[in-house]
Write a protein that holds these residues in place. Structure first.
Motif, PDB file in Angstrom:
ATOM      1  N   CYS A 158       0.927  -1.005  -0.226  1.00  0.00           N
ATOM      2  CA  CYS A 158       0.041  -0.148   0.165  1.00  0.00           C
ATOM      3  C   CYS A 158       1.208   1.140   0.245  1.00  0.00           C
ATOM      4  N   VAL A 204      -3.022  -5.601  -3.229  1.00  0.00           N
ATOM      5  CA  VAL A 204      -2.679  -3.913  -3.035  1.00  0.00           C
ATOM      6  C   VAL A 204      -3.804  -3.595  -2.252  1.00  0.00           C
ATOM      7  N   ALA A 206      -5.285   0.368  -2.777  1.00  0.00           N
ATOM      8  CA  ALA A 206      -5.688   1.142  -3.683  1.00  0.00           C
ATOM      9  C   ALA A 206      -6.585   2.633  -2.373  1.00  0.00           C
ATOM     10  N   VAL A 219      -6.153   4.314  -9.575  1.00  0.00           N
ATOM     11  CA  VAL A 219      -6.854   2.481  -8.987  1.00  0.00           C
ATOM     12  C   VAL A 219      -6.490   2.462 -10.326  1.00  0.00           C
ATOM     13  N   ALA A 223      -4.519  -0.564 -11.093  1.00  0.00           N
ATOM     14  CA  ALA A 223      -5.014  -2.195 -11.436  1.00  0.00           C
ATOM     15  C   ALA A 223      -4.113  -2.629 -13.439  1.00  0.00           C
ATOM     16  N   VAL A 239      -6.767  -5.867  -6.040  1.00  0.00           N
ATOM     17  CA  VAL A 239      -6.903  -4.774  -5.960  1.00  0.00           C
ATOM     18  C   VAL A 239      -7.952  -4.543  -4.229  1.00  0.00           C
ATOM     19  N   ARG A 265      -9.739  -6.626 -11.927  1.00  0.00           N
ATOM     20  CA  ARG A 265      -8.938  -6.517 -11.090  1.00  0.00           C
ATOM     21  C   ARG A 265      -9.740  -6.665  -9.170  1.00  0.00           C
ATOM     22  N   VAL A 266     -10.270  -5.700  -9.637  1.00  0.00           N
ATOM     23  CA  VAL A 266     -11.164  -4.932  -7.559  1.00  0.00           C
ATOM     24  C   VAL A 266     -11.497  -5.893  -7.439  1.00  0.00           C
TER      25      VAL A 266
END
Length: 462
Positions: A158, A204, A206, A219, A223, A239, A265-266
């Motif tokens: 982070c 990770v 964000a 973000v 990604a 993420v 990816r979120v």
């Protein structure tokens, strides 16, 4: 003829006057419970007076949290004092309203159509963030074990995060790799990831609304860099978006900023209902992109409250009123209402940024555009100003203003800054008064230079 007894008017008045009561003539018990009861109105009045020593919430420009609520919120909170959020069998309609809120947020954050997302309410965004972190760790560990690889050294990457992520890492045995700030940067930059992630990275984080400066981390670019890293190394790193504040700002003020479930990816998003969600203190939210991203063995089924209830939380009993108030605000404001509220805050922040920029000694770090409704700034010439921002905070506090001063995180800790948050209920006129007091404070400090000190100074907790 009936006989009547006369009453002593002085005694009657003594009984009804709070400040001639027996309790008001004493120092209130501080560390032991009193031996007997006292009249409720007397106790209320004495505590009410003691609480006047607290700061004025309307002048607290340090906090992200809701400090103003309308009458409908107050009435609903009153009516929900007895509702326990955990007891879904006893309070099924409150549970239904929680589910509605989760669905509204999943839709607001563009969850994929035709999938079954999942989420829950929490006591705030900190608990929600920890739940998101636990899901990241559980999924990473299950994948490593399935591949026959060791799963004893998880890490989380982070930028400059709020303290809840440090707590998560320590409490749940995860290495926190906090990426230092580059010169001129206020958050995590995509190109920094390659030097910090590896096969043991569970995710990770964000930040949509960096606590220190209030702008957004990129973000979508983060990604995309993780996509590139996966192509190169094979590491599929999800993420988690900590949208504690920005989750209720970006959808309304910056709809073209792609930060949410539009990015495959979120995996999860947390937010704070009691910040720019406008709900009263005590509610946060966590939503996963799809239901399978929440590992089943993190969910407990509780059956001793009268029904079989799945629960995922770090605590147990908690009030349901804040969830009801959140739904009330969704219904009352709608998308248009939230947009108008946040735009009014953003306009006031940009007005303040213009005033500060024209004042002389300050350099803006964030001007209230493109992120949260806020302003952050530093002294242009700290050595030659004749005062510090800590001195300025102290001077403003004399007028009741709470304006936080603190250093940026590593590697920019030499930069000391101030931040002003504009929330619902903070008016343009109020900020004009702040500008007047700020200008007067600067003039006073410039005319009366403060002695230079190397002693550590404390700002506001943020």
């Amino acid at each position: 003829m009936a006989l009547h007894e006369t009453k002593d008017a002085r005694a009657r008045d003594a009984d009804t006057d709070v400040f001639t009561s027996a309790l008001s003539g004493q120092i209130l018990p501080k560390y032991q419970m009193p031996d007997d009861h006292s009249p409720s109105e007397v106790v209320y009045s004495l505590l009410h007076n003691e609480l006047l020593l607290d700061g004025n919430a309307a002048q607290n420009l340090a906090t992200f949290c809701t400090t103003w609520s309308d009458d409908g919120v107050h009435r609903l909170m009153n009516e929900c004092l007895d509702k326990n959020m955990i007891d879904k069998d006893e309070y099924p309609q409150t549970a239904e309203i929680e589910a509605r809120c989760v669905n509204i947020l999943a839709d607001l954050w563009n969850a994929p159509k035709g999938t079954s997302g999942t989420g829950c309410s929490t006591t705030g965004s900190s608990e929600a963030a920890m739940l998101g972190g636990l899901a990241l760790k559980w999924r990473w560990r299950a994948r490593r074990r399935a591949e026959g690889k060791p799963a004893d050294r998880p890490n989380l990457v982070c930028g400059p995060v709020q303290i809840c992520w440090e707590k998560f890492a320590r409490y749940f045995d995860v290495e926190l790799r906090q990426v230092p700030l580059e010169p001129g940067a206020t958050g995590l930059l995509p190109h920094q990831l390659a030097a910090h992630v590896d096969e043991n990275t569970i995710g990770v984080v964000a930040i949509l609304g960096v606590t220190y400066t209030c702008d957004y981390e990129p973000v979508a670019e983060i990604a995309a860099e993780l996509d590139r890293i996966q192509e190169e190394h094979g590491w599929d790193i999800p993420v988690h978006v900590d949208a504690a504040s920005g989750g209720f700002v970006a959808p309304f003020l910056h709809p073209d900023v792609v930060w949410d479930f539009r990015l495959p990816r979120v995996a999860s998003v947390n937010t704070s209902g009691h910040k720019y969600g406008l709900a009263p203190l005590g509610v946060g939210w966590i939503v996963w992109r799809t239901a399978e991203l929440l590992p089943a063995d993190l969910v407990f089924d509780v059956d001793y409250l009268g029904g079989d209830m799945p629960t995922f939380a770090l605590n147990f009993s908690r009030p349901g009123g804040e969830v009801i108030a959140q739904y009330y605000l969704f219904l009352r404001l709608g998308r248009g209402g939230y947009r108008r509220v946040q735009q009014a805050c953003a306009d006031t922040a940009q007005y303040l940024a213009g005033e500060i920029a024209g004042m002389g000694p300050f350099t803006l770090l964030y001007d209230g555009q493109g992120g949260l409704p806020a302003v952050s700034y530093t002294l242009t010439d700290p050595a030659g100003a004749g005062f510090t921002l800590y001195d300025l905070s102290d001077r403003l506090r004399m007028r009741g203003w709470q304006v936080p001063t603190y250093p940026l995180p590593a590697d920019r800790q030499e930069t000391v800054m101030q931040r002003v948050l504009i929330r619902h209920g903070v008016t343009r006129d109020q900020i004009a008064l702040l500008v007047s007091d700020l200008r007067a404070a600067v003039e006073h400090l410039a005319a009366h230079p403060q002695p230079v000190t190397t002693e550590p100074r404390s700002g506001f907790h943020h």
